[in-house]
Enzyme design. Sequence first.
Site, mmCIF file in Angstrom:
data_model
loop_
_atom_site.group_PDB
_atom_site.id
_atom_site.type_symbol
_atom_site.label_atom_id
_atom_site.label_comp_id
_atom_site.label_asym_id
_atom_site.label_seq_id
_atom_site.Cartn_x
_atom_site.Cartn_y
_atom_site.Cartn_z
ATOM 1 N N HIS A 1 3.567 19.928 91.958
ATOM 2 C CA HIS A 1 3.669 18.687 91.205
ATOM 3 C C HIS A 1 2.936 18.809 89.862
ATOM 4 O O HIS A 1 1.717 18.947 89.830
ATOM 5 C CB HIS A 1 3.040 17.571 92.049
ATOM 6 N N GLU B 1 7.548 20.704 89.536
ATOM 7 C CA GLU B 1 7.968 19.409 89.017
ATOM 8 C C GLU B 1 7.301 19.213 87.665
ATOM 9 O O GLU B 1 6.112 19.519 87.505
ATOM 10 C CB GLU B 1 7.534 18.302 89.989
ATOM 11 N N ASP C 1 7.233 16.564 83.876
ATOM 12 C CA ASP C 1 7.534 15.244 83.327
ATOM 13 C C ASP C 1 7.944 15.407 81.864
ATOM 14 O O ASP C 1 7.159 15.915 81.059
ATOM 15 C CB ASP C 1 6.294 14.349 83.413
ATOM 16 N N HIS D 1 2.596 13.967 81.508
ATOM 17 C CA HIS D 1 2.856 12.929 82.499
ATOM 18 C C HIS D 1 2.862 11.551 81.869
ATOM 19 O O HIS D 1 3.814 10.791 81.998
ATOM 20 C CB HIS D 1 1.841 12.962 83.651
ATOM 21 N N GLU E 1 11.538 15.573 85.689
ATOM 22 C CA GLU E 1 11.528 14.108 85.768
ATOM 23 C C GLU E 1 11.694 13.527 84.366
ATOM 24 O O GLU E 1 10.931 13.838 83.454
ATOM 25 C CB GLU E 1 10.215 13.601 86.401
HETATM 26 O O1 G3P Z 1 8.434 13.336 90.804
HETATM 27 C C1 G3P Z 1 7.459 12.897 91.677
HETATM 28 C C2 G3P Z 1 6.351 12.189 90.964
HETATM 29 O O2 G3P Z 1 5.946 12.971 89.879
HETATM 30 C C3 G3P Z 1 6.730 10.824 90.465
HETATM 31 O O3 G3P Z 1 5.688 10.123 89.902
HETATM 32 O O4 G3P Z 1 4.142 9.344 88.179
HETATM 33 O O5 G3P Z 1 3.687 11.500 89.296
HETATM 34 O O6 G3P Z 1 5.549 11.324 87.673
HETATM 35 P P1 G3P Z 1 4.736 10.612 88.713
HETATM 36 MG MG MG Z 2 6.483 13.236 87.812
#
Ligand code: G3P
Ligand code: MG
Length: 244
Positions: A8, A35, A37, A50, A109
């Site tokens: 993440h 993952e 952002d 993020h 994301e």
């Molecule tokens: O994609 C999973 C998670 O990252 C979603 O929330 O706020 O951590 O981007 P956030």
């Molecule tokens: Mg995320």
Amino acid sequence: MQTKIWAHRGASACAPDNTMPAFELAVKMKAEGIEIDAHLSGDGVPVLCHDEMLDNVSDGTGRVRDYTVEELRKLNFNRTHPEYGKVQIVTLEEFYIFAKRSGIFVNTEIKYYDSGKWEELNAVCLKTAEKTGMADSIIYSSFNHRWLSELKRKNPAAKIGLLYSDYIEKPWLLAKEFNADALHPWYSRIFEQDMVSQCRKYGIMVNPWTIDHPAEIEKLIGQKVNAIITNKPELALKIRDGIR
Ligand code: G3P
Ligand code: MG
């Protein structure tokens, strides 16, 4: 089917999230996915961060989108892990080149973007994936399901996963409605409504987030989810592979 372990924001428990040190660490730990952002800089370059704001992750202030990519490069993104010294922002293209070289899967994301630029962000993400040869190794996710389904409509080969945290009745039907390939729920949702087997019936993958506690990781692996999104990929891999 073996549950995949996705890092993440990179291995973000150990390094500044969404930066090269966190990505390199995730690969070193042998995570199977990362993952990230994605936002747009002020001059339309997709960059990884993020928060929409710079304040919590860097020595800058204000919004990512109020800076050009060259201005963002001057900032230090080490705020959550100062021991890393100078850490630069990463563009989506730089990251995809790294991911391609590393052979790692990516969950991109698409972040909230209230200035109406989501179509531009979608388009530039798809273009960058094509340019770097990563198109087949990405699943897109977003809390905004309409944006995602538009991305899929424009590029039917792209995989999309609906992010959500609140209870949804029969979320696999929502996935079908939005033509989604996966659901990306907050992990507690997995233990409701016979979630995994229902999703299997409908051909929907299940990739919950963000799971860092050993007992929860173990329970979710037991549920046979497709992937676990965790800040601690090394721990999750050890649990999955039975190395304590
Ligand atoms: O994609 C999973 C998670 O990252 C979603 O929330 O706020 O951590 O981007 P956030
Ligand atoms: Mg995320």
